[in-house]
Write an enzyme that holds these catalytic residues in place. Structure first.
Site, PDB file in Angstrom:
ATOM      1  N   ARG A  76     -20.225 -28.100  -3.224  1.00  0.00           N
ATOM      2  CA  ARG A  76     -18.190 -28.129  -2.441  1.00  0.00           C
ATOM      3  C   ARG A  76     -18.229 -29.529  -1.632  1.00  0.00           C
ATOM      4  NH1 ARG A  76     -13.678 -24.860  -2.573  1.00  0.00           N
ATOM      5  NH2 ARG A  76     -14.696 -23.577  -3.921  1.00  0.00           N
ATOM      6  N   LEU A 117     -21.847 -25.385   5.491  1.00  0.00           N
ATOM      7  CA  LEU A 117     -20.259 -25.237   5.507  1.00  0.00           C
ATOM      8  C   LEU A 117     -19.864 -25.346   4.217  1.00  0.00           C
ATOM      9  CD1 LEU A 117     -18.008 -27.246   7.719  1.00  0.00           C
ATOM     10  CD2 LEU A 117     -18.213 -25.168   7.496  1.00  0.00           C
ATOM     11  N   HIS A 118     -19.056 -24.135   3.583  1.00  0.00           N
ATOM     12  CA  HIS A 118     -18.457 -24.095   2.258  1.00  0.00           C
ATOM     13  C   HIS A 118     -17.879 -23.314   2.160  1.00  0.00           C
ATOM     14  CE1 HIS A 118     -21.130 -20.725   1.824  1.00  0.00           C
ATOM     15  NE2 HIS A 118     -20.170 -20.684   0.812  1.00  0.00           N
ATOM     16  N   ARG A 119     -17.358 -22.825   2.921  1.00  0.00           N
ATOM     17  CA  ARG A 119     -15.904 -22.469   2.239  1.00  0.00           C
ATOM     18  C   ARG A 119     -14.711 -22.987   1.911  1.00  0.00           C
ATOM     19  NH1 ARG A 119     -17.046 -17.713   0.964  1.00  0.00           N
ATOM     20  NH2 ARG A 119     -18.804 -17.082   2.150  1.00  0.00           N
TER      21      ARG A 119
END
Ligand code: UD1
Length: 355
Positions: free
Chosen positions: A238, A203-205
């Protein structure tokens, strides 16, 4: 012919590797520029090593910043390099900030640009990558698409047919060439994690991780899911930053990991019961591997992974996520096929087109 490649962020590295190798085989003069958008060893150096990419000839060292700062820094630092080296072609990859910045610099200097992975559209302009795709494709002289939906998107935007070539998916070239190395890595990884059946999560959006009120319920649901099927979660920088502000206590079934190198990540994908992600490239890799993929996005710029492959768009419907994980756990995960030209030879076709 002198070809200059511009890469900057993790998903670029798997794309440049086979193209660089195919051009090297043909004796083409090449220059490699790394913008430095991704700079950690785990996000960058280890990919160069494993993918056999030579050391960059130039590193622009731009690092992090807001989108405008990052894009502007790449432009500022790349312009003199292009002026000095005057390549015949500049190759840009994917949809990251480094891609659009390089396309802008070359368009203004009247140096020809080829865009590898052209034509993908999510039709969601809240994604920074969609802006990067739209602008880069308008500026590029040669548009190299991974699948024919890309050609259709470009034609609909008024790009002349003669600039477009459907060459297939270069990321799959890299996967094919390192598949055996991943198989060799698997026993070590299985022993390390003591797991045979598991889900792999990334997950990084910004749309999933930047707002703690959105991220916390996602993480809580995933922790719950891990009690049914353990979850391995290599964490993007992030996301690590975003998680630091949340209060949650992961059970041993929810395994937090550092970002993984390419070969280990490929091995874990290939052996996963299913993958949960918001990445672009992972939707493609799981399709090629035949592993069910649940994508936590409302849309995708890679629709063939849904129409042909194993991908399903879950959005932020956490109830649906639970249902689809249950289906995977019961062996009812989505099956699919492999799109045309995802065959390990896309980079050869690119080298031929450039010649
Ligand atoms: C970028 C790309 C995205 C791609 C993703 C894959 C854009 C607009 N986005 O997003 O398309 O899917 O890379 O990784 O170009 N950071 C580190 N170490 C690094 C790199 C980044 O700590 O090596 C940190 C940065 O300081 C920043 C955060 O991670 O705080 C985000 O990095 P950034 O390059 O801005 O965007 P990504 O989210 O990685």
């Amino acid at each position: 012919m002198h070809v200059l490649h511009v890469v900057g962020a993790r998903p670029n590295f798997m794309k440049v590797a086979p193209v660089h190798a195919a051009l090297a085989k043909r004796g083409t003069r090449q220059t490699l520029v790394h913008t430095g958008q991704h700079y950690d060893a785990a996000m960058s150096d280890v990919f160069f090593e494993q993918l056999g990419i030579p050391q960059p000839d130039v590193n622009l060292g731009v690092g992090s910043g807001t989108h405008s700062v990052q894009t502007a820094e790449v432009m500022k630092r790349l312009e003199p390099v292009i002026v000095e080296r005057r390549p015949d072609w500049v190759l840009v990859y994917g949809d990251v900030n480094s891609t659009v910045a390089a396309a802008l610099v070359c368009a203004k200097l009247r140096v020809q640009v080829a865009h590898v992975e052209a034509g993908l559209r999510s039709r969601d302009r809240s994604m920074p990558e969609e802006i990067n795709r739209l602008v880069t494709d308008q500026l590029a002289d040669l548009l190299l698409t991974p699948s024919d939906d890309g050609d259709a998107n470009l034609l609909a935007e008024g790009i002349p047919r003669e600039r477009i070539r459907c060459v297939g998916n270069v990321m799959i070239d890299t996967l094919v060439s390192l598949r055996r190395a991943a198989d060799d890595a698997w026993p070590r990884l299985r022993d390390q994690h003591q797991l045979d059946r598991y889900l792999l999560l990334t997950l990084h959006r910004p749309s999933n991780v930047d707002d703690p009120d959105k991220l916390l319920p996602i993480v809580e649901t995933l922790i719950d899911i891990s009690r049914q099927l353990p979850v391995l979660f290599p964490i993007h920088p992030r996301t690590r930053e975003a998680l630091a502000s949340l209060r949650f206590a992961p059970p041993s079934s929810f395994v937090l990991l550092e970002p993984l190198a390419y070969i280990d990540f490929l091995a874990l994908q290939a052996h996963a019961a299913g993958v949960i992600t918001d990445s672009g490239g992972i939707q493609e890799e799981t399709t090629f591997l035949g592993v069910p993929c649940l994508t936590m996005r409302e849309n995708t710029e890679r629709p063939v992974t849904v129409s042909i492959g194993t991908n399903m768009l879950i959005g932020n419907d956490l109830g649906r996520l639970r249902d689809e994980v249950r289906a995977i756990a019961e062996g009812r995960g989505k099956r699919g096929g492999v799109p045309p030209l995802w065959d390990g030879h896309a980079a050869e076709r690119i080298a031929d087109v450039l010649r």
